[in-house]
Enzyme design. Structure first.
Site, PDB file in Angstrom:
ATOM      1  N   GLY A 133      35.906 130.647 -51.135  1.00  0.00           N
ATOM      2  CA  GLY A 133      35.498 131.186 -50.667  1.00  0.00           C
ATOM      3  C   GLY A 133      34.309 131.905 -51.785  1.00  0.00           C
ATOM      4  N   CYS A 134      33.567 132.599 -51.215  1.00  0.00           N
ATOM      5  CA  CYS A 134      32.547 132.979 -52.760  1.00  0.00           C
ATOM      6  C   CYS A 134      33.346 134.229 -53.665  1.00  0.00           C
ATOM      7  CB  CYS A 134      31.048 133.264 -51.942  1.00  0.00           C
ATOM      8  SG  CYS A 134      31.490 135.034 -50.970  1.00  0.00           S
TER       9      CYS A 134
END
Length: 311
Positions: free
Chosen positions: A114-115
């Site tokens: 995920g970012c």
């Protein structure tokens, strides 16, 4: 001979950016389904099983469904950009700098990070591994992102409302990124995650504040900075940025980029520190990371097709 790549979910934000990075590259042939075929389970199943690589840019449930469509005996190798498999057994976590480039290169199933976790893990995981920060400390994450990270619905919301200046969320706790951050940083406790969104299309700052004087066994800011520099030494994607400015900015029209910059800011006495990661939520935080993983899995130069300062 080129590798065939099927992007399942190629019309979404992440899928479109992956496709953009791969377009024109002779090493890959993109398998593209028309509008009707994309909604035809038989056509999707064939594309998933006949391609060398499948990149899943789908909601979690749809990603799980897509993986179930792939015959275990097929040649297809998978990169899942959803959060469905980031803590799943049998999947390799696609953060090569942490997991190991060889592990990603040799994996059949890779889960794209995920970012927000990319920023947090880049800052914290090396320090916990080295024993410079305790694994049982209750870490806090303050983070802000451009609105593209929320997908089409949030993009439309921000673009339709010029008065929308700030959005904080995950106020019910239990955000889906938390298990990923806890597991891959090796933490005893789930971190306290406070994400927000601003009216910029892309870009992200992830901050981990550290009251060093109160943390048992915590290292000095200088040792923390040196550890991160050594851990990412030679990385073409993750950089250590000097803490020589009084502000860090996100701009509404920042250009796409696939690197990540880490900084350690500290007070004069070394009793407090702010660890900060700067990245593009659609770059190293999503599409750029997927292409980096694809390059490694295909045995190609890691940075091919990426938007990097020296590329």
């Amino acid at each position: 001979m080129a590798f065939t790549v099927f992007i399942d979910g190629a019309v979404g934000t992440t899928g479109l950016e992956i496709r953009e990075r791969l377009t024109g590259r002779t090493e890959f042939d993109l398998v593209v389904l028309g509008e009707a075929q994309r909604k035809d389970p038989a056509a999707r199943r064939a594309a998933l099983n006949d391609s060398d690589f499948a990149i899943l840019c789908l909601p979690d449930d749809a990603a799980i469904e897509a993986v179930a469509m792939i015959d275990p005996a097929s040649k297809t190798r998978v990169i899942d950009a959803s959060s469905a498999h980031r803590v799943a057994d049998g999947w390799t976590y696609g953060f090569p700098e942490l997991t190991g480039r060889d592990q990603v290169a040799n994996a059949r199933l890779v889960s794209n990070p995920g970012c927000y976790p990319t920023g947090f893990l880049g800052l914290v995981a090396p320090l916990v591994r080295a024993g410079l920060l305790p694994a049982d400390w209750p870490f806090t994450i303050n983070a802000v992102s451009g609105f593209s990270g929320g997908g089409k619905a949030l993009i439309e919301r921000f673009e339709a409302d010029p008065e929308l200046a700030f959005r904080t969320y995950a106020l019910g706790f239990g955000h889906k990124h938390i298990p990923e951050m806890q597991r891959h940083a090796g933490l005893a406790h789930a971190p306290l995650f406070a994400p927000s969104v601003v009216p910029a299309y892309r870009g992200m700052l992830v901050e981990v504040p550290l009251p060093l004087a109160a943390i048992p066994g915590a290292a000095s800011p200088a040792d923390i900075s040196a550890c991160l520099a050594a851990f990412f030494a030679g990385s073409p994607v993750v950089w250590i940025e000097p803490a020589d400015t009084q502000e860090l900015l996100l701009r509404t029209q920042d250009a796409p980029h696939d690197d990540m910059l880490l900084s350690v800011y500290a007070d004069a006495h070394g009793t407090q520190a702010r660890l900060i990661a700067r990245l593009d939520n659609l770059g190293k935080g999503a599409s750029g990371a997927a292409v980096q993983n694809l390059n490694l899995m295909a045995g190609l130069p890691e940075t091919a097709g990426l938007a990097l300062p020296n590329n």
